[in-house]
Design an enzyme around this catalytic site. Structure first.
Site, PDB file in Angstrom:
ATOM      1  N   ARG A  64      -0.450  -8.811  13.472  1.00  0.00           N
ATOM      2  CA  ARG A  64      -0.491  -7.795  12.353  1.00  0.00           C
ATOM      3  C   ARG A  64      -1.802  -8.817  11.599  1.00  0.00           C
ATOM      4  O   ARG A  64      -2.195  -8.260  11.389  1.00  0.00           O
ATOM      5  CB  ARG A  64       0.311  -7.122  12.043  1.00  0.00           C
ATOM      6  N   ARG A 123      11.371  -1.785  11.037  1.00  0.00           N
ATOM      7  CA  ARG A 123      10.558  -1.515  11.382  1.00  0.00           C
ATOM      8  C   ARG A 123      10.200  -2.527  13.036  1.00  0.00           C
ATOM      9  O   ARG A 123      10.378  -3.349  12.878  1.00  0.00           O
ATOM     10  CB  ARG A 123       8.618  -1.083  11.600  1.00  0.00           C
ATOM     11  N   ARG A 144      11.192  -6.004   5.132  1.00  0.00           N
ATOM     12  CA  ARG A 144      12.123  -5.140   4.840  1.00  0.00           C
ATOM     13  C   ARG A 144      12.544  -4.343   5.489  1.00  0.00           C
ATOM     14  O   ARG A 144      12.569  -4.141   7.524  1.00  0.00           O
ATOM     15  CB  ARG A 144       9.495  -4.203   5.005  1.00  0.00           C
ATOM     16  N   ARG A 197      -9.553   0.737   8.775  1.00  0.00           N
ATOM     17  CA  ARG A 197      -8.853  -0.508   8.945  1.00  0.00           C
ATOM     18  C   ARG A 197     -10.359  -1.596  10.181  1.00  0.00           C
ATOM     19  O   ARG A 197     -10.192  -2.681   9.609  1.00  0.00           O
ATOM     20  CB  ARG A 197      -7.903  -0.842   9.946  1.00  0.00           C
ATOM     21  N   LYS A 253       0.640  -1.236  -0.315  1.00  0.00           N
ATOM     22  CA  LYS A 253       0.288  -0.234  -0.184  1.00  0.00           C
ATOM     23  C   LYS A 253       0.688   1.751   0.006  1.00  0.00           C
ATOM     24  O   LYS A 253       0.755   2.613  -0.961  1.00  0.00           O
ATOM     25  CB  LYS A 253      -1.090   0.384   0.971  1.00  0.00           C
TER      26      LYS A 253
HETATM   27  P1  AMP Z   1       1.321   0.887   9.353  1.00  0.00           P
HETATM   28  O1  AMP Z   1       2.185   1.432   9.102  1.00  0.00           O
HETATM   29  O2  AMP Z   1      -0.164   0.735   8.540  1.00  0.00           O
HETATM   30  O3  AMP Z   1       1.478  -0.990   8.961  1.00  0.00           O
HETATM   31  O4  AMP Z   1       0.724   0.580  10.318  1.00  0.00           O
HETATM   32  C1  AMP Z   1       1.430   0.542  11.670  1.00  0.00           C
HETATM   33  C2  AMP Z   1       0.516   0.437  13.155  1.00  0.00           C
HETATM   34  O5  AMP Z   1      -0.548   2.011  13.455  1.00  0.00           O
HETATM   35  C3  AMP Z   1      -0.495  -0.504  12.881  1.00  0.00           C
HETATM   36  O6  AMP Z   1      -0.136  -1.474  13.490  1.00  0.00           O
HETATM   37  C4  AMP Z   1      -1.979  -0.235  13.832  1.00  0.00           C
HETATM   38  O7  AMP Z   1      -0.671  -0.238  15.361  1.00  0.00           O
HETATM   39  C5  AMP Z   1      -1.654   1.602  14.157  1.00  0.00           C
HETATM   40  N1  AMP Z   1      -2.461   1.643  12.819  1.00  0.00           N
HETATM   41  C6  AMP Z   1      -2.675   1.927  11.525  1.00  0.00           C
HETATM   42  N2  AMP Z   1      -3.455   2.492  10.803  1.00  0.00           N
HETATM   43  C7  AMP Z   1      -4.437   2.192  11.792  1.00  0.00           C
HETATM   44  C8  AMP Z   1      -5.953   2.463  11.435  1.00  0.00           C
HETATM   45  N3  AMP Z   1      -6.403   3.088  10.865  1.00  0.00           N
HETATM   46  N4  AMP Z   1      -6.253   2.621  13.159  1.00  0.00           N
HETATM   47  C9  AMP Z   1      -6.434   1.567  13.841  1.00  0.00           C
HETATM   48  N5  AMP Z   1      -4.975   1.821  13.978  1.00  0.00           N
HETATM   49  C10 AMP Z   1      -3.558   1.594  13.109  1.00  0.00           C
END
Ligand code: AMP
Length: 216
Positions: free
Chosen positions: A171, A160, A127, A88, A13
């Site tokens: 996740r 990360r 990554r 999400r 994404k």
């Molecule tokens: P990402 O970089 O999109 O994988 O997001 C990293 C972390 O941020 C996720 O594992 C969640 O803990 C938090 N996060 C990101 N987007 C959301 C969302 N829309 N709702 C809730 N938590 C989020």
């Protein structure tokens, strides 16, 4: 134009959002990046999100929804935005629909980037991310030209903490339990287009651009 990129962690994404934002001249709004920036700057928001991110679970809706709505109602998003990592779950999707409707706006297209589970695990495991501009790399599939340095801005690359195997499992579980329900939600709304997310990054980009352009 408001476009949502939907897909599991590791589906691409972030990578695709950057290209699409450039192509369509739209702002890229990535909730994970917003949370990570807040965490780095040790703001109240960052501190609230920290424990959830470390566990690989979703930050509570009331925090997340407020943060995203504030962001997309800023003037630079007047022409639209590409949402990466939001919504999400169905509650977030409803809140987004309701808020946009109040301004006679709506989501135009939801691009679901589909990638097999084994491939997601391998992508997340290798990554590396730029600390400065968030550009993603993969140690095998798309390594940087100079080890440990971002090709675009020269920033330092890091892994990360939530890309470690146990957190990745969590996740993915959260994704399949909560986020995948959105496929149904947006299919019923007639907005979802599925795109194969495997193969060359440029090929996937071309598929996504075609899916958005043919949306009418
Ligand atoms: P990402 O970089 O999109 O994988 O997001 C990293 C972390 O941020 C996720 O594992 C969640 O803990 C938090 N996060 C990101 N987007 C959301 C969302 N829309 N709702 C809730 N938590 C989020």
């Amino acid at each position: 134009m408001y476009i949502i990129l939907l897909g599991a962690p590791g589906a691409g994404k972030g990578t695709q959002a950057v290209t699409l934002a450039r192509e369509l001249k739209l702002v890229h709004v990535a909730t994970g990046d917003l949370f990570r920036q807040a965490l780095e700057q040790q703001t109240e928001l960052g501190l609230q999100a920290k424990e959830y991110m470390e566990k690989g679970v979703l930050v509570p809706d009331e925090i997340t929804i407020q943060m995203v709505l504030e962001r997309i109602l800023m003037p630079d998003c007047d022409g639209g935005a590409i949402l990466d990592g939001f919504p999400r779950n169905v509650n977030q999707a409803r809140a987004l629909d309701e808020r946009l409707a109040r301004q006679s706006r709506a989501i135009d297209r939801v691009i679901y980037i589909k990638v097999a589970r084994e491939e997601l695990i391998s992508r997340l495991g290798g990554r590396w991310i730029c600390r400065q501009c968030q550009a993603p790399y993969h140690e095998v599939n798309s390594p940087p030209k100079v080890a440990g340095k971002c090709d675009r801005c020269g920033g330092e690359l890091y892994q990360r903490p939530d890309d470690m195997p146990e957190t990745v499992e969590k996740r993915l579980e959260v994704y399949f339990e909560e986020t995948a329900l959105l496929i149904d939600y947006y299919t019923r709304a007639g907005k979802l287009v599925e795109v194969a997310g495997e193969g060359d990054v440029a090929e996937v980009s071309a598929r996504i651009v075609a899916a958005v352009r043919h949306a009418g």
